[in-house]
Scaffold this active site. Structure first.
Site, PDB file in Angstrom:
ATOM      1  CG  ASP A 127      -0.287  -0.031   2.549  1.00 16.06           C
ATOM      2  OD1 ASP A 127       0.843  -0.583   2.643  1.00 16.06           O
ATOM      3  OD2 ASP A 127      -0.846   0.512   3.519  1.00 16.06           O
ATOM      4  CG  ASP A 153       4.075   0.208   1.895  1.00 16.68           C
ATOM      5  OD1 ASP A 153       3.954   1.097   2.764  1.00 16.68           O
ATOM      6  OD2 ASP A 153       3.336  -0.792   1.837  1.00 16.68           O
ATOM      7  CB  VAL A 177       4.343  -4.678   3.383  1.00 18.26           C
ATOM      8  CG1 VAL A 177       5.386  -5.773   3.502  1.00 18.26           C
ATOM      9  CG2 VAL A 177       4.350  -4.069   1.989  1.00 18.26           C
ATOM     10  CG  HIS A 227       6.764  -0.559  10.331  1.00 22.69           C
ATOM     11  ND1 HIS A 227       6.830  -0.900  11.655  1.00 22.69           N
ATOM     12  CD2 HIS A 227       6.489   0.772  10.295  1.00 22.69           C
ATOM     13  CE1 HIS A 227       6.589   0.174  12.392  1.00 22.69           C
ATOM     14  NE2 HIS A 227       6.384   1.194  11.602  1.00 22.69           N
ATOM     15  CG  ASP A 228       5.697  -2.058   4.974  1.00 21.23           C
ATOM     16  OD1 ASP A 228       5.239  -2.595   6.005  1.00 21.23           O
ATOM     17  OD2 ASP A 228       5.064  -1.207   4.318  1.00 21.23           O
TER      18      ASP A 228
HETATM   19  C1  BDR Z   1       2.505  -0.486   8.769  1.00 18.77           C
HETATM   20  O1  BDR Z   1       1.548   0.547   8.605  1.00 18.77           O
HETATM   21  C2  BDR Z   1       1.830   1.289   7.462  1.00 18.77           C
HETATM   22  O2  BDR Z   1       1.606   2.657   7.675  1.00 18.77           O
HETATM   23  C3  BDR Z   1       3.261   0.986   7.094  1.00 18.77           C
HETATM   24  O3  BDR Z   1       3.454   1.087   5.699  1.00 18.77           O
HETATM   25  C4  BDR Z   1       3.436  -0.426   7.585  1.00 18.77           C
HETATM   26  O4  BDR Z   1       3.025  -1.353   6.605  1.00 18.77           O
HETATM   27  C5  BDR Z   1       3.191  -0.315  10.110  1.00 18.77           C
HETATM   28  O5  BDR Z   1       2.270  -0.404  11.147  1.00 18.77           O
HETATM   29 CA    CA Z   2       2.684  -0.695   4.289  1.00 18.99          CA
END
Ligand code: BDR
Ligand code: CA
Length: 307
Positions: free
Chosen positions: A10, A15, A124, A238-239
């Protein structure tokens, strides 16, 4: 042999980092990319995904997935990613990438069936596309090699007190995926928030030649500024951790548990994930630690491999 992957994104600033890491990784063969609604609406995530993939020079097909969650009203995360979802870089006219006509969910099912037990799906964003695919094709859990998701938290959320954004953005979809019986790996906030980008490291990566490193750095500048203004510390990667896991799982420590999602929409913990011990199968692999130095080596290597 390269690992075949489909990325469901997304796009989103982190990402984009995941896409750069994957596109430059010699371990991966990106079969397709699906953009789904999440951080921002579908039109924007499609546009952002096409622009990032165009930057990498990759010639893989990009599809549009779901434009809304299964049940709940959409929630977005523009406060972290900016109004476009990818505030920072400015992109010119695309010459390689255009959106495929086939819808992302049909493409996901078709490709997993074409390469039985060979495809790893890296998701993701909200789990909406995977949930639709599992509902349409009940054989999917035995046809997919593995599903690796960034979703959930066991120690407090980042969108509500209890819930992580991707799980909260579509809890009903998360429940379908976590209880599907498919081989699943869950990169939760508990591990993803331990990998952060410092200004020193960003300034080092910015020196890498090429448009990909430039766009990556511009994305991370915005991500860092947004974290700073929210007093959230250094930005969390994160991703990209999901991509890193597929590149080399030996760099991670993991546990194996059952994961439960709160789908009570009137509860304050709607979208919260919790884990339970289990005997036997039906669980989820949950990485709990990573070799962080290796992760940054891989990020640097991918950016150096890209134009
Ligand atoms: C996730 O939330 C999104 O905003 C980021 O892209 C990630 O996938 C982290 O909580
Ligand atoms: Ca994401």
């Amino acid at each position: 042999m390269k690992q075949k992957v489909i990325l469901d994104v997304d796009t989103g600033l982190d990402d984009a980092a995941a896409l750069f890491l994957a596109a430059g990784a010699k371990e991966l063969d990106i079969v397709a990319i699906i953009a789904t609604a999440g951080n921002v609406g579908l039109d924007k995530t499609v546009e952002n995904t096409l622009n990032v993939i165009e930057t990498t020079g990759l010639k893989c097909p990009v599809f549009a997935g779901s434009d809304r969650p299964l049940v709940r009203q959409a929630v977005e995360a523009g406060d972290f990613h900016g109004e476009t979802g990818l505030d920072g870089p400015v992109f010119g006219k695309r010459v390689i990438q255009e959106l495929q006509e086939e819808d992302g969910i049909s493409a996901l099912i078709r490709l997993i069936k074409t390469y039985p037990k060979e495809i790893t799906v890296i998701s993701v964003g909200p789990l909406t596309d995977l949930a639709h695919a599992l509902q349409k094709e009940p054989a999917l859990p035995s046809l997919v090699k593995e599903i690796v998701v960034m979703s959930g938290s066991f120690s407090g959320g980042n969108v509500t007190e209890d819930a992580e954004f991707n799980a909260y953005a579509d809890p009903e979809a998360a429940k379908i995926v976590f209880s599907s019986g498919a081989p699943l790996v869950m990169l939760s906030l508990d591990i993803t928030r331990t990998v952060t980008l410092t200004r020193e490291r960003l300034d080092y990566l910015r020196m890498i030649e090429g448009r990909s490193a430039e766009v990556f750095s511009q994305c991370m500048d915005t991500y860092m500024a947004n974290y700073e203004s929210k007093k959230f510390g250094w930005p969390q990667m994160h991703d990209p951790l999901c991509v890193a896991y597929v590149m080399d799982r030996s760099k991670f420590v993991a546990e194996y548990k059952r994961v439960v999602v709160d789908t009570n929409s009137v509860s304050p913990s709607y979208g919260m994930t919790s884990k339970e011990n289990l005997d036997g199968t039906g669980g989820v692999t949950i990485p709990t630690d990573i070799d962080r130095a290796w992760f940054w080596e891989m990020m640097e290597r991918s950016l150096r491999n890209l134009p």
